[in-house]
Scaffold this motif. Structure first.
Motif, mmCIF file in Angstrom:
data_model
loop_
_atom_site.group_PDB
_atom_site.id
_atom_site.type_symbol
_atom_site.label_atom_id
_atom_site.label_comp_id
_atom_site.label_asym_id
_atom_site.label_seq_id
_atom_site.Cartn_x
_atom_site.Cartn_y
_atom_site.Cartn_z
ATOM 1 N N ILE A 256 0.931 -1.223 -0.001
ATOM 2 C CA ILE A 256 0.054 0.038 -0.013
ATOM 3 C C ILE A 256 0.914 1.155 -0.051
ATOM 4 C CG2 ILE A 256 -1.551 1.200 1.276
ATOM 5 C CD1 ILE A 256 -2.828 -1.207 2.210
ATOM 6 N N ILE A 257 1.890 1.278 0.788
ATOM 7 C CA ILE A 257 2.769 2.223 1.020
ATOM 8 C C ILE A 257 3.597 2.668 -0.468
ATOM 9 C CG2 ILE A 257 4.975 3.061 1.937
ATOM 10 C CD1 ILE A 257 4.179 2.160 4.412
ATOM 11 N N TYR A 258 3.965 1.584 -0.945
ATOM 12 C CA TYR A 258 4.587 1.595 -2.481
ATOM 13 C C TYR A 258 3.712 2.382 -3.536
ATOM 14 C CZ TYR A 258 7.400 0.262 -6.575
ATOM 15 O OH TYR A 258 8.321 0.420 -7.578
ATOM 16 N N ILE A 259 2.337 1.746 -3.607
ATOM 17 C CA ILE A 259 1.384 2.315 -4.230
ATOM 18 C C ILE A 259 1.107 3.531 -4.200
ATOM 19 C CG2 ILE A 259 -0.800 2.124 -5.232
ATOM 20 C CD1 ILE A 259 0.818 -0.090 -6.154
ATOM 21 N N ILE A 260 1.006 4.131 -2.733
ATOM 22 C CA ILE A 260 0.781 5.682 -2.557
ATOM 23 C C ILE A 260 2.028 6.409 -3.056
ATOM 24 C CG2 ILE A 260 0.449 7.210 -0.508
ATOM 25 C CD1 ILE A 260 -0.984 5.088 1.016
ATOM 26 N N THR A 261 3.250 5.948 -2.874
ATOM 27 C CA THR A 261 4.467 6.456 -3.393
ATOM 28 C C THR A 261 4.597 6.821 -4.655
ATOM 29 O OG1 THR A 261 5.569 5.667 -1.317
ATOM 30 C CG2 THR A 261 7.084 6.435 -3.356
ATOM 31 N N LEU A 262 4.198 5.701 -5.656
ATOM 32 C CA LEU A 262 4.298 5.968 -6.930
ATOM 33 C C LEU A 262 3.181 6.914 -7.420
ATOM 34 C CD1 LEU A 262 4.808 2.446 -8.220
ATOM 35 C CD2 LEU A 262 6.495 4.037 -7.935
ATOM 36 N N SER A 263 2.036 6.659 -6.684
ATOM 37 C CA SER A 263 0.811 7.422 -7.220
ATOM 38 C C SER A 263 1.165 8.978 -6.954
ATOM 39 C CB SER A 263 -0.621 6.944 -6.644
ATOM 40 O OG SER A 263 -0.914 5.621 -6.962
ATOM 41 N N GLY A 264 1.615 9.268 -5.720
ATOM 42 C CA GLY A 264 1.649 10.509 -5.379
ATOM 43 C C GLY A 264 2.770 11.466 -6.044
ATOM 44 N N ASN A 265 3.730 10.614 -6.168
ATOM 45 C CA ASN A 265 4.734 11.265 -6.735
ATOM 46 C C ASN A 265 4.559 11.509 -8.352
ATOM 47 O OD1 ASN A 265 7.298 11.719 -4.759
ATOM 48 N ND2 ASN A 265 6.943 9.751 -4.583
ATOM 49 N N VAL A 266 4.102 10.529 -8.923
ATOM 50 C CA VAL A 266 3.562 10.802 -10.362
ATOM 51 C C VAL A 266 2.666 11.775 -10.624
ATOM 52 C CG1 VAL A 266 2.490 9.410 -12.430
ATOM 53 C CG2 VAL A 266 4.299 8.375 -11.188
ATOM 54 N N LEU A 267 1.488 11.770 -9.668
ATOM 55 C CA LEU A 267 0.823 12.819 -9.811
ATOM 56 C C LEU A 267 1.132 14.259 -9.729
ATOM 57 C CD1 LEU A 267 -2.365 13.784 -9.899
ATOM 58 C CD2 LEU A 267 -2.361 13.543 -7.474
ATOM 59 N N LEU A 268 2.204 14.281 -8.777
ATOM 60 C CA LEU A 268 2.590 15.795 -8.520
ATOM 61 C C LEU A 268 3.702 16.084 -9.888
ATOM 62 C CD1 LEU A 268 3.218 17.864 -6.470
ATOM 63 C CD2 LEU A 268 5.093 16.754 -5.259
#
Length: 302
Positions: A33-45
């Motif tokens: 879950i942390i990894y998915i949030i990391t990828l999603s958050g940084n890609v979105l930014l």
């Protein structure tokens, strides 16, 4: 322990976080879950900044650079951690271990320097607003970013070469969830004093100097001190967490190694911080939040 020497070590065994099955399942779910949030958050930014011309400023240039670093840094460690958590085979090849250590060191150092550059950017914006665009011009920003990548990757080459020239004759079981220098030093039957001194020197130059530059950038101007700390609290939060754990791991006495404690500390700067960066900067940043809402509303209305 079986006796091995440098010529016969073809792989290492990463002991990971736990050998208890139900804890392994919990760890896998949590870090996935942390990894998915990391990828999603940084890609979105990154996407939001790229698509919004009014965000094409030095601050967001460094912020997208930081997001890219976090994506790469997390991807260097977390996927292997997830596989090893549920797999019976927890081995990693000698080359794979060397590569993982090299890229984690390089990207970790790049993040250290980038955070310092972001602090300097905020110092110039707050204390020299009229000259900000002149000082922090595009050429300087690109040069600073290139400098951080080049210095960090060259530094990692030196440490990787020194570390993997050691004779590993005690064991090939690494008491960690990824290949990192301190636990690898413990496996060598050769005195690692030289390697540890090299870590102290590079850690002092990169991590400690970056941390001091960050702090000095905020308190350099007496008039801008309160404003700097109040408006850049999000940056200071990231800096305190990241620099604190990095310096604890690499700038400490050689006899203070504790596998359980060090695994917990390593999780903070390799897994948690890359996830927190985009969340903190997005939540604390009105421009980013406004742009996301605007883009989302436009998509919904269409």
């Amino acid at each position: 322990m079986e006796q091995l020497n440098r010529t016969t070590v073809k792989s290492f065994i990463l002991l990971g976080l736990s050998t208890i099955p139900h804890l392994q399942a919990i760890y896998f779910l949590l870090f996935f879950i942390i990894y998915i949030i990391t990828l999603s958050g940084n890609v979105l930014l990154i996407v939001v900044v790229r698509l919004s011309s009014h965000l094409h400023t030095p601050m967001y240039f460094f912020l997208t650079n930081l997001s890219f670093i976090d994506i790469c840094f997390s991807s260097t460690i977390v996927p292997k951690l997830l596989v090893n958590t549920l797999s019976q085979d927890k081995s990693i090849s000698f080359i794979g271990c060397a590569s993982q250590m090299y890229f984690s060191l390089a990207l970790g150092a790049t993040e250290c320097i980038t955070l310092a550059m972001m602090a300097y950017d905020r110092y110039v914006a707050i204390c020299n607003p009229l000259r900000y665009q002149i000082i922090m011009n595009k050429k300087l920003c690109v040069c600073l970013a290139a400098f951080s990548w080049i210095v960090s990757f060259l530094n990692a080459v030196i440490h990787a070469a020194f570390t993997f020239q050691l004779p590993y004759c005690k064991s090939h079981h690494v008491s960690h969830f990824f290949c990192e220098m301190p636990p690898l030093f413990k496996l060598s039957c050769q005195d690692t004093f030289f390697n540890e001194v090299a870590v102290y020197i590079s850690g002092g130059i990169i991590a400690l100097c970056s941390f001091l530059l960050t702090i000095v950038s905020y308190i350099r101007s007496t008039n801008g001190r309160y404003k700097a700390f109040s408006t850049c609290a999000s940056h200071l939060t990231v800096v305190s967490l990241y620099y604190g754990t990095i310096m604890f791991m690499y700038l400490r006495p050689r006899n203070s190694y504790s596998p359980d404690r060090d695994r917990a500390i390593a999780i903070l700067y390799t897994v948690v911080t890359p996830m927190l960066n985009p969340i903190i900067y997005s939540i604390r940043n009105k421009d980013v939040k406004g742009t996301i809402k605007q883009k989302f509303s436009r998509i919904v209305n269409e």
